[in-house]
Motif scaffolding. Structure first.
Motif, PDB file in Angstrom:
ATOM      1  N   LEU A   1       0.823  -1.201   0.000  1.00  0.00           N
ATOM      2  CA  LEU A   1       0.000   0.000   0.000  1.00  0.00           C
ATOM      3  C   LEU A   1       0.863   1.258   0.000  1.00  0.00           C
ATOM      4  O   LEU A   1       0.618   2.202  -0.759  1.00  0.00           O
ATOM      5  N   VAL A   2       1.916   1.253   0.863  1.00  0.00           N
ATOM      6  CA  VAL A   2       2.797   2.422   0.945  1.00  0.00           C
ATOM      7  C   VAL A   2       3.552   2.604  -0.364  1.00  0.00           C
ATOM      8  O   VAL A   2       3.699   3.724  -0.873  1.00  0.00           O
TER       9      VAL A   2
ATOM     10  N   TRP B   1       2.663   1.711  -3.362  1.00  0.00           N
ATOM     11  CA  TRP B   1       1.736   2.238  -4.387  1.00  0.00           C
ATOM     12  C   TRP B   1       1.478   3.714  -4.183  1.00  0.00           C
ATOM     13  O   TRP B   1       1.452   4.498  -5.127  1.00  0.00           O
ATOM     14  N   TYR B   2       1.338   4.134  -2.878  1.00  0.00           N
ATOM     15  CA  TYR B   2       1.054   5.537  -2.578  1.00  0.00           C
ATOM     16  C   TYR B   2       2.214   6.426  -2.994  1.00  0.00           C
ATOM     17  O   TYR B   2       2.017   7.468  -3.633  1.00  0.00           O
TER      18      TYR B   2
ATOM     19  N   GLN C   1       2.358   9.343  -5.853  1.00  0.00           N
ATOM     20  CA  GLN C   1       2.696  10.739  -5.593  1.00  0.00           C
ATOM     21  C   GLN C   1       3.782  11.226  -6.540  1.00  0.00           C
ATOM     22  O   GLN C   1       3.714  12.337  -7.053  1.00  0.00           O
TER      23      GLN C   1
END
Length: 649
Positions: A638-639, A641-642, A646
């Motif tokens: 998840l991190v 992908w985030y 960005q």
């Protein structure tokens, strides 16, 4: 009055069918039989009013279909042809209803049986009173449905179910031709109304249409298609195979189907459409050929059958052949005359055989009968009368039984046609007359004479049938004796034109009935002589030298088996149609439905779901650190992908 005649049987069917438990067995019998008797009596008044009074009419009840060019009214056409059929259908049906009260007294489903009989009668009345092709087809399919219900009435018997299905399927083959014919009539004439179509026929004799990729004469093609429907309903070769198996139904059903209703529908249809067939000589020749061939075919099979009802069934098939080749040589009056007389003596023979079966505790095999004529003398005498009428016994110019007048005029008309197919029909019909007399007396002698071949228990219970069964037989016997001599002048004699009027149409050059009265004497005498020879031959083989038939069958084993097995038509159809259909069906079931549709569809999705569920279930270990590890991987994904999102933004 005709409305009452037609709908009384329907009312009886509704009462017995829907309220059978409330009215009980006796109530169902009384209601259905009583309404049929009223209908039969009213039919006599209509017959006198129309046939002798000339009051032909069409009673329109309501508009049935109104869609574009297709307009169909529900109407009752009452002319001489209809009046004759009203008497035949309601008269025989009323007697069958009364007879059934005795024959079926031990059955568990009497209301259902009586409802089916009445519904059958209603469907046949709708057919014969039809004023257009669509209404005729309604009655046509109605008798087909009811025959399925009645033949399979004892549905707990596999043979009855098989016979009912066979009758239904074979008739669907013929009905397909009938439907195409009706569609073709609308396509060519723009109407399905009889009068409209008949009026337009002379102008359409040279009309050509495209059918199956060929340019064909429209009228010839339509008549042949319509005749295919008649072949199915009236059991003509090659669509005859259902008729003998129909004997699986109760005996009253056999009498109703074979004498007055379903099997006569095809003959009636061809005669009703005489204004079309008269302008289609090829179709008439086909009708003649099929009828003559069926007459001799069924007669050859009948001489070897051992079931008493099957002998009479093949007799029906043969006699229908006579009616058809009469129509084929334009002797429509003779065809209707034989239909009329045949209803009496054939119903008499079928119900008489039922009386024999009743006396013999349900036995139908003639090889296990014999020696009972003194025990059931009334049934014996009545069967003699029916057989004399069927064989056409009589003295030309003096007196004869009913079949003598109606069958002989058919043969005389065939000779008078002066055509190749007419002579073909005459000679085959004359040969069939010999065989008819032979199998009729073979039946009498095997059933009633000789040494008893049943066991002692059966012989101890042999008894005459009750009056509720014998009185209808005696009424039919009167018709079998006098119907021929009484109605000969009207159907085919000097009063014929005033009797039939516009209900039958014959071109002047096709008037074979008029020519039949002027044939040579030997043509008139030949059928009688052949009948007497057949009777004498049967007496010689089954009374004087009773061991001779078995010796002949042994020496001519191949021919005997060929006739016993009905020319192997059933086996031929089994190999040509039934087995390939089974193979195709099995292949489509296993290879198509099972492997493709189910394999890729419901079964495939279900199997894939099970496999995925099984694999995911392995992740459920129950250990906390496994779950924590998975959660950590999830957080990392998840991190990642985030952060990637960005930077990309």
């Amino acid at each position: 009055m005709e409305v009452v005649i037609v709908f009384l049987p329907l009312i009886g069917a509704i009462v017995a069918g829907l309220f059978g438990r409330q009215v009980g067995d006796r109530g169902a019998i009384v209601v259905t039989s009583g309404l049929l008797i009223v209908s039969a009596v009213l039919s006599l008044f209509v017959f006198a009013d129309v046939a002798f009074g000339g009051n032909e009419r069409v009673t329109e009840l309501f508009t049935w279909i109104d869609s574009g060019r297709l307009e169909v009214s529900w109407a009752l056409r009452i002319d001489t042809m209809t009046a004759v059929m009203l008497v035949v259908v309601t008269g025989v049906s009323a007697l069958v209803h009364v007879y059934s009260a005795g024959y079926m007294h031990d059955d568990r489903s009497i209301p259902r049986f009586m409802a089916y009989l009445s519904l059958f009668t209603f469907a046949m009345l709708m057919l014969v009173t039809a004023d257009n092709f669509v209404q005729m087809f309604f009655g046509w399919e109605g008798v087909g449905l009811c025959s399925y219900l009645l033949i399979g009435f004892w549905y707990d018997r596999p043979t009855a179910n098989a016979a009912a299905i066979k009758a239904f399927i074979v008739n669907r083959v013929g009905d397909f031709g009938f439907v195409l014919g009706i569609m073709g009539v609308f396509f060519v004439f723009g109407s399905v109304d009889f009068d409209t179509v008949f009026a337009a026929v002379p102008a359409a004799t040279n009309t050509v249409i495209e059918f199956l990729g060929f340019q064909v004469n429209a009228l010839e093609t339509l008549c042949i298609l319509l005749f295919i429907g008649a072949m199915g309903k009236s059991a003509q070769v090659p669509l005859h195979t259902w008729l003998p198996d129909a004997m699986e139904g109760p005996t009253p059903v056999s009498a109703l189907i074979h004498a007055a209703t379903m099997v006569t529908a095809g003959v009636f249809m061809v005669c009703r459409l005489s204004p079309m067939f008269e302008y289609a000589p090829t179709a008439l020749a086909l009708v003649t050929f099929i009828g003559a061939f069926t007459a001799i075919f069924a007669a050859t099979v009948g001489i070897c059958q051992n079931d008493i009802k099957r002998v009479i069934a093949y007799s029906t098939c043969s006699q229908l052949g006579y009616m058809f080749f009469a129509a084929g040589v334009s002797a429509y009056g003779a065809a209707m005359f034989h239909l009329f007389t045949h209803a009496f003596f054939k119903a008499l023979l079928f119900l008489g055989s039922g009386s024999v079966i009743h006396a013999m505790s349900g036995e139908q095999d003639m090889r296990r009968m014999g020696g009972i004529w003194r025990m059931i003398p009334l049934t014996y005498a009545l069967m003699w009368i029916g057989s004399l009428a069927l064989a056409g016994v009589g003295i030309p110019g003096v007196f004869g039984f009913a079949g003598f007048y109606s069958k002989d005029i058919i043969l005389e008309a065939a000779w008078a046609a002066q055509s190749g197919v007419g002579r073909f029909a005459f000679w085959l019909g004359t040969a069939a007359a010999l065989l008819t007399a032979f199998y009729s007396w073979r039946l009498l002698l095997m059933t009633f004479h000789g040494e008893p071949r049943a066991d002692e228990k059966v012989m101890a219970h042999v008894h005459e049938s009750p009056k509720v069964m014998t009185v209808p037989l005696m009424i039919l016997a009167v018709g079998a004796i006098f119907a021929g001599v009484a109605f000969y002048p009207f159907f085919v004699g000097e009063a014929m034109e005033g009797f039939w009027r516009e209900s039958l149409f014959v071109l002047p050059e096709h008037d074979t009935i008029e020519a039949a009265h002027h044939v040579p004497t030997w043509v008139k005498v030949a059928p009688v002589v052949m009948g007497l020879v057949g009777i004498g031959l049967a007496y010689m083989l089954y009374m004087v030298r009773p061991g001779l038939p078995a010796r002949i069958a042994g020496q001519a084993r191949g021919l005997y088996l060929f006739l016993l097995n009905k020319w192997y038509f059933d086996e031929l159809y089994d190999r040509l149609f039934v087995r390939p259909a089974q193979v195709l069906g099995y292949g489509l079931w296993k290879g198509g439905d099972g492997a493709v549709i189910d394999g890729l569809g419901p079964d495939g999705v279900a199997a894939a779901s099970r496999r995925l569920a099984r694999r995911f279930s392995r992740l459920q270990t129950g250990y906390l650190y496994h779950y924590a590890f998975v959660m950590m991987i999830g957080v990392v994904v998840l991190v990642t992908w985030y952060v990637w999102a960005q930077r990309g933004g």
